[in-house]
Design a protein around this motif. Structure first.
Motif, PDB file in Angstrom:
ATOM      1  N   LEU A  21       0.815  -1.217   0.000  1.00  0.00           N
ATOM      2  CA  LEU A  21       0.000   0.000   0.000  1.00  0.00           C
ATOM      3  C   LEU A  21       0.849   1.267   0.000  1.00  0.00           C
ATOM      4  O   LEU A  21       0.310   2.369   0.013  1.00  0.00           O
ATOM      5  N   ASP A  22       2.170   1.116   0.028  1.00  0.00           N
ATOM      6  CA  ASP A  22       3.124   2.228  -0.058  1.00  0.00           C
ATOM      7  C   ASP A  22       2.936   3.263   1.050  1.00  0.00           C
ATOM      8  O   ASP A  22       2.809   4.451   0.787  1.00  0.00           O
ATOM      9  N   TYR A  23       2.947   2.779   2.301  1.00  0.00           N
ATOM     10  CA  TYR A  23       2.919   3.710   3.436  1.00  0.00           C
ATOM     11  C   TYR A  23       4.219   4.506   3.425  1.00  0.00           C
ATOM     12  O   TYR A  23       5.284   3.944   3.274  1.00  0.00           O
ATOM     13  N   ARG A  24       4.111   5.778   3.613  1.00  0.00           N
ATOM     14  CA  ARG A  24       5.316   6.615   3.677  1.00  0.00           C
ATOM     15  C   ARG A  24       5.630   7.022   5.116  1.00  0.00           C
ATOM     16  O   ARG A  24       6.694   7.556   5.384  1.00  0.00           O
ATOM     17  N   LEU A  25       4.716   6.767   6.025  1.00  0.00           N
ATOM     18  CA  LEU A  25       4.877   7.208   7.404  1.00  0.00           C
ATOM     19  C   LEU A  25       5.517   6.101   8.238  1.00  0.00           C
ATOM     20  O   LEU A  25       5.015   4.985   8.303  1.00  0.00           O
ATOM     21  N   GLN A  26       6.626   6.416   8.879  1.00  0.00           N
ATOM     22  CA  GLN A  26       7.389   5.420   9.605  1.00  0.00           C
ATOM     23  C   GLN A  26       6.593   4.802  10.762  1.00  0.00           C
ATOM     24  O   GLN A  26       6.717   3.610  11.014  1.00  0.00           O
ATOM     25  N   GLN A  27       5.759   5.594  11.457  1.00  0.00           N
ATOM     26  CA  GLN A  27       4.970   5.050  12.565  1.00  0.00           C
ATOM     27  C   GLN A  27       4.044   3.935  12.076  1.00  0.00           C
ATOM     28  O   GLN A  27       3.899   2.910  12.723  1.00  0.00           O
ATOM     29  N   ALA A  28       3.418   4.139  10.935  1.00  0.00           N
ATOM     30  CA  ALA A  28       2.501   3.145  10.369  1.00  0.00           C
ATOM     31  C   ALA A  28       3.267   1.904   9.925  1.00  0.00           C
ATOM     32  O   ALA A  28       2.816   0.778  10.157  1.00  0.00           O
ATOM     33  N   GLN A  29       4.415   2.102   9.316  1.00  0.00           N
ATOM     34  CA  GLN A  29       5.222   0.965   8.863  1.00  0.00           C
ATOM     35  C   GLN A  29       5.673   0.106  10.040  1.00  0.00           C
ATOM     36  O   GLN A  29       5.507  -1.111  10.033  1.00  0.00           O
ATOM     37  N   LEU A  30       6.240   0.748  11.035  1.00  0.00           N
ATOM     38  CA  LEU A  30       6.754   0.029  12.193  1.00  0.00           C
ATOM     39  C   LEU A  30       5.630  -0.647  12.980  1.00  0.00           C
ATOM     40  O   LEU A  30       5.774  -1.782  13.429  1.00  0.00           O
ATOM     41  N   ASN A  31       4.506   0.037  13.114  1.00  0.00           N
ATOM     42  CA  ASN A  31       3.367  -0.535  13.824  1.00  0.00           C
ATOM     43  C   ASN A  31       2.867  -1.800  13.126  1.00  0.00           C
ATOM     44  O   ASN A  31       2.673  -2.837  13.766  1.00  0.00           O
ATOM     45  N   LEU A  59      -3.863  -7.488  20.478  1.00  0.00           N
ATOM     46  CA  LEU A  59      -3.208  -6.911  19.295  1.00  0.00           C
ATOM     47  C   LEU A  59      -4.223  -6.347  18.307  1.00  0.00           C
ATOM     48  O   LEU A  59      -3.998  -5.303  17.697  1.00  0.00           O
ATOM     49  N   GLY A  60      -5.352  -7.040  18.144  1.00  0.00           N
ATOM     50  CA  GLY A  60      -6.392  -6.551  17.239  1.00  0.00           C
ATOM     51  C   GLY A  60      -6.970  -5.221  17.688  1.00  0.00           C
ATOM     52  O   GLY A  60      -7.148  -4.298  16.883  1.00  0.00           O
ATOM     53  N   VAL A  61      -7.244  -5.114  18.981  1.00  0.00           N
ATOM     54  CA  VAL A  61      -7.781  -3.855  19.523  1.00  0.00           C
ATOM     55  C   VAL A  61      -6.743  -2.743  19.386  1.00  0.00           C
ATOM     56  O   VAL A  61      -7.072  -1.614  19.009  1.00  0.00           O
ATOM     57  N   TRP A  62      -5.472  -3.072  19.672  1.00  0.00           N
ATOM     58  CA  TRP A  62      -4.414  -2.080  19.495  1.00  0.00           C
ATOM     59  C   TRP A  62      -4.377  -1.585  18.051  1.00  0.00           C
ATOM     60  O   TRP A  62      -4.244  -0.395  17.791  1.00  0.00           O
ATOM     61  N   LEU A  63      -4.497  -2.496  17.114  1.00  0.00           N
ATOM     62  CA  LEU A  63      -4.439  -2.135  15.701  1.00  0.00           C
ATOM     63  C   LEU A  63      -5.561  -1.169  15.331  1.00  0.00           C
ATOM     64  O   LEU A  63      -5.364  -0.263  14.515  1.00  0.00           O
ATOM     65  N   ILE A  64      -6.714  -1.340  15.934  1.00  0.00           N
ATOM     66  CA  ILE A  64      -7.863  -0.465  15.651  1.00  0.00           C
ATOM     67  C   ILE A  64      -7.609   0.958  16.143  1.00  0.00           C
ATOM     68  O   ILE A  64      -7.918   1.927  15.452  1.00  0.00           O
ATOM     69  N   VAL A  65      -7.034   1.103  17.322  1.00  0.00           N
ATOM     70  CA  VAL A  65      -6.852   2.443  17.907  1.00  0.00           C
ATOM     71  C   VAL A  65      -5.491   3.068  17.586  1.00  0.00           C
ATOM     72  O   VAL A  65      -5.320   4.280  17.730  1.00  0.00           O
ATOM     73  N   TYR A  75      -3.933   9.388   7.529  1.00  0.00           N
ATOM     74  CA  TYR A  75      -3.441   8.678   6.354  1.00  0.00           C
ATOM     75  C   TYR A  75      -4.396   7.531   6.046  1.00  0.00           C
ATOM     76  O   TYR A  75      -4.404   6.514   6.721  1.00  0.00           O
ATOM     77  N   ARG A  76      -5.195   7.741   5.021  1.00  0.00           N
ATOM     78  CA  ARG A  76      -6.337   6.873   4.736  1.00  0.00           C
ATOM     79  C   ARG A  76      -5.980   5.392   4.545  1.00  0.00           C
ATOM     80  O   ARG A  76      -6.590   4.514   5.151  1.00  0.00           O
ATOM     81  N   ALA A  77      -5.024   5.078   3.709  1.00  0.00           N
ATOM     82  CA  ALA A  77      -4.704   3.677   3.410  1.00  0.00           C
ATOM     83  C   ALA A  77      -4.254   2.937   4.665  1.00  0.00           C
ATOM     84  O   ALA A  77      -4.745   1.846   4.965  1.00  0.00           O
ATOM     85  N   ALA A  78      -3.332   3.536   5.397  1.00  0.00           N
ATOM     86  CA  ALA A  78      -2.818   2.887   6.604  1.00  0.00           C
ATOM     87  C   ALA A  78      -3.906   2.756   7.661  1.00  0.00           C
ATOM     88  O   ALA A  78      -4.041   1.717   8.313  1.00  0.00           O
ATOM     89  N   THR A  79      -4.701   3.801   7.826  1.00  0.00           N
ATOM     90  CA  THR A  79      -5.746   3.787   8.848  1.00  0.00           C
ATOM     91  C   THR A  79      -6.835   2.771   8.528  1.00  0.00           C
ATOM     92  O   THR A  79      -7.217   1.964   9.385  1.00  0.00           O
ATOM     93  N   LEU A  80      -7.341   2.789   7.302  1.00  0.00           N
ATOM     94  CA  LEU A  80      -8.375   1.825   6.923  1.00  0.00           C
ATOM     95  C   LEU A  80      -7.865   0.389   7.013  1.00  0.00           C
ATOM     96  O   LEU A  80      -8.570  -0.500   7.498  1.00  0.00           O
ATOM     97  N   ASN A  81      -6.653   0.163   6.560  1.00  0.00           N
ATOM     98  CA  ASN A  81      -6.081  -1.171   6.642  1.00  0.00           C
ATOM     99  C   ASN A  81      -5.992  -1.628   8.096  1.00  0.00           C
ATOM    100  O   ASN A  81      -6.398  -2.743   8.423  1.00  0.00           O
ATOM    101  N   ASP A  82      -5.477  -0.785   8.967  1.00  0.00           N
ATOM    102  CA  ASP A  82      -5.314  -1.174  10.369  1.00  0.00           C
ATOM    103  C   ASP A  82      -6.652  -1.406  11.058  1.00  0.00           C
ATOM    104  O   ASP A  82      -6.788  -2.347  11.844  1.00  0.00           O
ATOM    105  N   ILE A  83      -7.631  -0.595  10.766  1.00  0.00           N
ATOM    106  CA  ILE A  83      -8.947  -0.780  11.395  1.00  0.00           C
ATOM    107  C   ILE A  83      -9.597  -2.078  10.909  1.00  0.00           C
ATOM    108  O   ILE A  83     -10.092  -2.879  11.709  1.00  0.00           O
ATOM    109  N   ILE A  84      -9.577  -2.308   9.604  1.00  0.00           N
ATOM    110  CA  ILE A  84     -10.213  -3.515   9.051  1.00  0.00           C
ATOM    111  C   ILE A  84      -9.492  -4.774   9.529  1.00  0.00           C
ATOM    112  O   ILE A  84     -10.119  -5.725  10.011  1.00  0.00           O
ATOM    113  N   VAL A  85      -8.183  -4.788   9.422  1.00  0.00           N
ATOM    114  CA  VAL A  85      -7.422  -5.966   9.851  1.00  0.00           C
ATOM    115  C   VAL A  85      -7.529  -6.141  11.366  1.00  0.00           C
ATOM    116  O   VAL A  85      -7.636  -7.261  11.864  1.00  0.00           O
TER     117      VAL A  85
END
Length: 110
Positions: A21-31, A59-65, A75-85
């Protein structure tokens, strides 16, 4: 046990998602990398020890928040992916497995 295998697949997806999904934000990548590896390992461990599946609930709840707590909620792609997953991992970690309630029987001695 099928739910554990799906969580392994979701964990693998999380590890791959920043690149796909080409995340450019390091926090999203590392998370996603850390949570994905954790989800895979815990799901594999839960195949042998079913009660470990509840660790993936956390871990699932953490991923949502996490997008909002780590500051990448915009950041839409990273946020939607993390919430859905995160929702999927949480739901799958709560799937009942008959091994959780089957009493262990001792062999009869002759």
């Amino acid at each position: 046990m099928w739910a554990r295998w799906l969580n392994v697949i979701l964990g693998f997806w999380l590890v791959s998602a920043p690149f796909v999904l080409d995340y450019r934000l390091q926090q999203a990548q590392l998370n996603d990398l850390c949570v994905g590896l954790g989800a895979m390992l815990l799901a594999l461990a839960a195949i042998a020890i079913p009660k470990l599946r509840y660790a993936n609930t956390v871990l699932g709840v953490w991923l949502i928040v996490s997008p909002f707590l780590l500051g990448f909620g915009g950041y839409r792609a990273a946020t939607l992916n993390d919430i859905i997953v995160g929702l999927l991992i949480t739901a799958l970690s709560l799937v009942w497995d008959h091994r959780d309630w089957t009493p262990h029987r001792r062999p009869l001695h002759a």
